[in-house]
Design a protein around this motif. Sequence first.
Motif, short mmCIF file in Angstrom:
data_model
loop_
_atom_site.label_atom_id
_atom_site.label_comp_id
_atom_site.label_asym_id
_atom_site.label_seq_id
_atom_site.Cartn_x
_atom_site.Cartn_y
_atom_site.Cartn_z
N ARG A 28 40.91 33.14 30.11
CA ARG A 28 42.04 32.19 30.04
C ARG A 28 43.35 32.84 29.61
O ARG A 28 44.42 32.24 29.77
N ARG A 29 43.30 34.04 29.09
CA ARG A 29 44.55 34.72 28.71
C ARG A 29 45.46 34.94 29.92
O ARG A 29 46.66 35.10 29.79
N TYR A 30 44.85 34.96 31.10
CA TYR A 30 45.63 35.20 32.32
C TYR A 30 46.23 33.92 32.89
O TYR A 30 46.95 33.96 33.89
N GLY A 31 45.97 32.79 32.24
CA GLY A 31 46.64 31.53 32.56
C GLY A 31 46.56 31.10 34.02
O GLY A 31 45.61 31.40 34.73
N PRO A 32 47.62 30.38 34.48
CA PRO A 32 47.62 29.83 35.84
C PRO A 32 47.57 30.87 36.95
O PRO A 32 47.17 30.55 38.07
N SER A 33 47.93 32.13 36.66
CA SER A 33 47.88 33.16 37.70
C SER A 33 46.47 33.39 38.21
O SER A 33 46.28 33.92 39.31
N ARG A 34 45.48 32.98 37.44
CA ARG A 34 44.08 33.15 37.88
C ARG A 34 43.79 32.38 39.16
O ARG A 34 42.86 32.71 39.89
N VAL A 35 44.58 31.36 39.43
CA VAL A 35 44.34 30.56 40.63
C VAL A 35 44.40 31.42 41.89
O VAL A 35 43.78 31.09 42.91
N LEU A 36 45.11 32.53 41.82
CA LEU A 36 45.27 33.40 42.98
C LEU A 36 44.01 34.21 43.29
O LEU A 36 43.94 34.87 44.32
N ILE A 37 43.01 34.13 42.42
CA ILE A 37 41.74 34.83 42.66
C ILE A 37 40.70 33.89 43.26
O ILE A 37 39.68 34.33 43.78
N VAL A 38 40.97 32.60 43.22
CA VAL A 38 39.99 31.62 43.71
C VAL A 38 39.60 31.90 45.16
O VAL A 38 38.42 31.89 45.51
#
Length: 199
Positions: A153-163
Amino acid sequence: MPKRTPTTAQQLMQQLAADPEWVARHAQMEQLRAATSEDLRHDEAPLIAALHKAGVNVNSVWDLVNMPAPYPFALPVLAAHLDRPYAPRNLEGIARALAVKEARAFAWEKVWELVTNRWPELAEDFRAGLMTALSGMATADDLPKMISLITDRRYGPSRVLIVSNLTRSRRKEARQALLDLKTDPDLQKEIAYRLKTSI
């Protein structure tokens, strides 16, 4: 009561053009937009010069992001410029242009290092570009790394780009990671959409 005739777009523009306050505000916004574009062009000039020297004739790094044809000669140049002090918008463009499998040999280690070791100091635009680059360069062997990023979760909303990367994988651990994260507020909409369309 008489029915009101809807205003057309042309009529609305004519009304706005007759309003001196709107005209002044609009001119100011356009001036600011032009100045910003000019600043960005000036900022990325060393990169564009290096690309031209490598035989890649573009006016902006964003020309590569939108280019359907491969651009192999650009990849080592982009990787070399990835950690230079460009404006965040230009750094985002460099990172997004590296979001192709062919860039892995030149940029994977550098992008991974920026994400895992320098994340807090990076601008949000650049973060999004880096996550896109990792997602685009990753191979099947990188799935554990992709899962480690998307679950942190430290990577926040940018993680959505890995989905999208995980939904392309046929391995059960990729699907399980998405199912485990389906209530994550940063990811839930994208995961729901991707899982629905991948059935």
